[in-house]
Design an enzyme around this catalytic site. Structure first.
Site, PDB file in Angstrom:
ATOM      1  N   TYR A  48       0.815  -1.220   0.000  1.00 56.01           N
ATOM      2  CA  TYR A  48       0.000   0.000   0.000  1.00 56.01           C
ATOM      3  C   TYR A  48       0.846   1.266   0.000  1.00 56.01           C
ATOM      4  CZ  TYR A  48      -3.611  -3.302   1.527  1.00 56.01           C
ATOM      5  OH  TYR A  48      -4.467  -4.360   1.626  1.00 56.01           O
ATOM      6  N   CYS A  49       1.960   1.251  -0.677  1.00 54.84           N
ATOM      7  CA  CYS A  49       2.909   2.364  -0.648  1.00 54.84           C
ATOM      8  C   CYS A  49       2.859   3.106  -1.983  1.00 54.84           C
ATOM      9  CB  CYS A  49       4.309   1.804  -0.404  1.00 54.84           C
ATOM     10  SG  CYS A  49       5.616   3.045  -0.395  1.00 54.84           S
ATOM     11  N   GLY A  50       3.186   4.382  -1.957  1.00 63.50           N
ATOM     12  CA  GLY A  50       3.275   5.163  -3.189  1.00 63.50           C
ATOM     13  C   GLY A  50       4.350   4.632  -4.131  1.00 63.50           C
ATOM     14  N   THR A  52       4.904   1.339  -4.550  1.00 64.50           N
ATOM     15  CA  THR A  52       4.571  -0.053  -4.867  1.00 64.50           C
ATOM     16  C   THR A  52       4.727  -0.355  -6.359  1.00 64.50           C
ATOM     17  OG1 THR A  52       3.123  -0.212  -2.939  1.00 64.50           O
ATOM     18  CG2 THR A  52       2.778  -1.839  -4.671  1.00 64.50           C
TER      19      THR A  52
END
Length: 170
Positions: A48-50, A52
């Site tokens: 769920y990371c920018g 990803t």
């Protein structure tokens, strides 16, 4: 008085990367000695990371260099509260969305007192630059099992900076 050390001038390397083991995303232990004489890019990952979308470049890097003694190892981590709850969900997410085929580990902490021993080893031998400040931090391990360099989350896996470093040590 204060004494300053460069990031790895005082590296002891009582152990090298290949002396460790880590649990795979499927649950079996990976003895890292199986990657001896390979260059390794160790990356703490999160769903769920920018950053990803870097999974795509990591897979591309793996595809391009896996036959040249190079291995990408993804380490899912919830150290920054951006990972799924279990390995099964992560594995499915990576396969469905990014067709990931490089080795992935179980979920581990990558900083602080509860960090996996590989990350404690990295900090001890390479200094603060080896400690992930966010997801998709990269640690490049040379064929001798020592840290060659580290790259922050903003450095893309297929960047000229990383590719040149890999090419130089392969």
């Amino acid at each position: 008085f204060m004494i300053f050390f460069s990031s790895n001038a005082n590296a002891k390397y009582e152990k090298i990367f290949y002396d460790f083991s880590i649990k795979s995303i499927s649950g079996e232990m990976i003895n890292l000695s199986k990657y001896k004489n390979n260059v390794i890019l160790l990356v703490n990952v999160a769903s769920y990371c920018g950053f990803t979308n870097q999974y795509s470049d990591l897979q591309k890097l793996w595809d391009e260099y896996k036959d040249k003694n190079f291995v990408v190892i993804g380490v899912p981590s919830n150290s920054f509260n951006q990972e799924k709850d279990n390995e099964k969900e992560i594995k499915e997410f990576c396969e469905v969305n990014f067709n990931i085929s490089f080795p992935m580990t179980s979920i581990y902490q990558v900083k602080g007192d509860n960090a996996h021993e590989i990350y404690k080893w990295a900090k001890e031998n390479h200094g603060k630059s080896a400690v992930p400040k966010w997801n998709f931090h990269k640690i490049l391990i040379n064929k001798q099992g020592k840290i060659e360099d580290t790259f922050n989350s903003f450095t893309k896996p297929m960047s000229k900076k990383i590719l040149e470093k890999i090419e130089n040590i392969l």
